[in-house]
Design a protein around this motif. Structure first.
Motif, PDB file in Angstrom:
ATOM      1  N   LEU A 201       0.823  -1.215   0.000  1.00 14.65           N
ATOM      2  CA  LEU A 201       0.000   0.000   0.000  1.00 14.65           C
ATOM      3  C   LEU A 201       0.852   1.259   0.000  1.00 14.65           C
ATOM      4  N   VAL A 202       1.900   1.246   0.814  1.00  7.23           N
ATOM      5  CA  VAL A 202       2.793   2.406   0.864  1.00  7.23           C
ATOM      6  C   VAL A 202       3.519   2.577  -0.464  1.00  7.23           C
ATOM      7  N   GLY A 203       4.013   1.477  -1.016  1.00  8.54           N
ATOM      8  CA  GLY A 203       4.753   1.550  -2.277  1.00  8.54           C
ATOM      9  C   GLY A 203       3.920   2.007  -3.447  1.00  8.54           C
ATOM     10  N   ARG A 204       2.591   1.808  -3.368  1.00 13.11           N
ATOM     11  CA  ARG A 204       1.703   2.198  -4.468  1.00 13.11           C
ATOM     12  C   ARG A 204       1.423   3.697  -4.512  1.00 13.11           C
ATOM     13  N   GLN A 205       1.921   4.444  -3.552  1.00 12.82           N
ATOM     14  CA  GLN A 205       1.604   5.874  -3.512  1.00 12.82           C
ATOM     15  C   GLN A 205       2.228   6.638  -4.663  1.00 12.82           C
ATOM     16  N   GLY A 206       3.225   6.035  -5.313  1.00 15.03           N
ATOM     17  CA  GLY A 206       3.678   6.571  -6.583  1.00 15.03           C
ATOM     18  C   GLY A 206       4.818   7.557  -6.552  1.00 15.03           C
ATOM     19  N   PHE A 207       5.464   7.774  -5.413  1.00 10.97           N
ATOM     20  CA  PHE A 207       6.640   8.653  -5.405  1.00 10.97           C
ATOM     21  C   PHE A 207       7.807   7.926  -4.741  1.00 10.97           C
ATOM     22  N   GLY A 208       9.019   8.415  -5.017  1.00 10.22           N
ATOM     23  CA  GLY A 208      10.228   7.688  -4.651  1.00 10.22           C
ATOM     24  C   GLY A 208      10.338   7.327  -3.190  1.00 10.22           C
ATOM     25  N   ALA A 209      10.065   8.270  -2.308  1.00 18.74           N
ATOM     26  CA  ALA A 209      10.193   8.019  -0.874  1.00 18.74           C
ATOM     27  C   ALA A 209       9.228   6.926  -0.429  1.00 18.74           C
ATOM     28  N   ALA A 210       8.020   6.906  -1.003  1.00 19.69           N
ATOM     29  CA  ALA A 210       7.027   5.893  -0.634  1.00 19.69           C
ATOM     30  C   ALA A 210       7.492   4.510  -1.057  1.00 19.69           C
ATOM     31  N   VAL A 211       8.080   4.414  -2.241  1.00 18.38           N
ATOM     32  CA  VAL A 211       8.578   3.122  -2.716  1.00 18.38           C
ATOM     33  C   VAL A 211       9.693   2.623  -1.806  1.00 18.38           C
TER      34      VAL A 211
END
Length: 224
Positions: A151-161
């Protein structure tokens, strides 16, 4: 008389559901903090009678199912747009929840089979149950960390990934560490062999989850 029995059933169901609110976080905390102790507890409690089983915690399968349900609710609450990129049959909430329940249950099943094989006992439903129950306790926090990472990685920006990868790595390290500790301290397996056994089985678990996804995607349309 039938009406009174119905009321009694409703009363028991309501009480059970309310106690889940209390005992779910307590069970989760105990599993995260002392996974091996909770795995021993899961096996030991099966020897108790009826309602005395898991009197101070949720039963392992219920604990795992509630974890999957909460992870699903979290995704719905965040309204993750990436769900549209899933296969068509998984865009239905019921199908997605059913898939998760089956797929993620493969982890405790495979580790339970490994445990039974190591003990050298005959594979039966009765003898598999203690291992599966103990494995369900430690599978739940791992599954929750995996879903949160996605879910966090799907947020679509580098820091989230990067954060999603870190959460997944921590969850995986905790899960493998708990399994290695179980096989070395409780089952008496050599440390090197325990590492190889656990890592191999966890990798097999991921392959099995992928296989279930592919097999379901190639089957007939969504469950009605």
């Amino acid at each position: 008389m039938d009406f009174m029995r119905l009321l009694k059933s409703v009363e028991e169901l309501l009480y059970e559901l309310v106690t889940w609110i209390l005992f779910y976080p307590l069970t989760l905390w105990r599993c995260v903090r002392r996974p091996v102790a909770m795995m021993k507890y899961a096996e030991r409690e099966l020897g108790d009678e009826g309602e005395e089983q898991y009197d101070d915690a949720l039963s392992p399968p219920i604990f795992l199912l509630i974890t999957l349900f909460l992870a699903h609710l979290l995704e719905l609450g965040l309204a993750v747009p990436a769900q549209a990129s899933l296969p068509a049959f998984l865009q239905d909430d019921k199908n997605l929840l059913l898939y998760r329940a089956v797929a993620y249950s493969l982890f405790p099943l495979l580790l339970a089979l490994l445990d039974v094989r190591h003990r050298g006992v005959k594979l039966t439903r009765q003898l598999l149950r203690p291992s599966f129950y103990s494995q369900s306790y430690v599978a739940a926090p791992f599954v929750l960390s995996f879903d949160i990472a996605v879910l966090v990685g799907r947020q679509g920006f580098g820091a989230a990934v990067s954060l999603g990868i870190a959460i997944f790595a921590l969850g995986l390290a905790w899960y493998c560490g708990a399994q290695i500790a179980w096989f070395t301290t409780i089952r008496g397996v050599n440390a090197g062999r325990a590492v190889a056994m656990v890592l191999g089985t966890v990798l097999l678990g991921f392959a099995a989850v992928l296989a279930v996804l592919l097999a379901t995607a190639l089957s007939a349309g969504p469950i009605s």
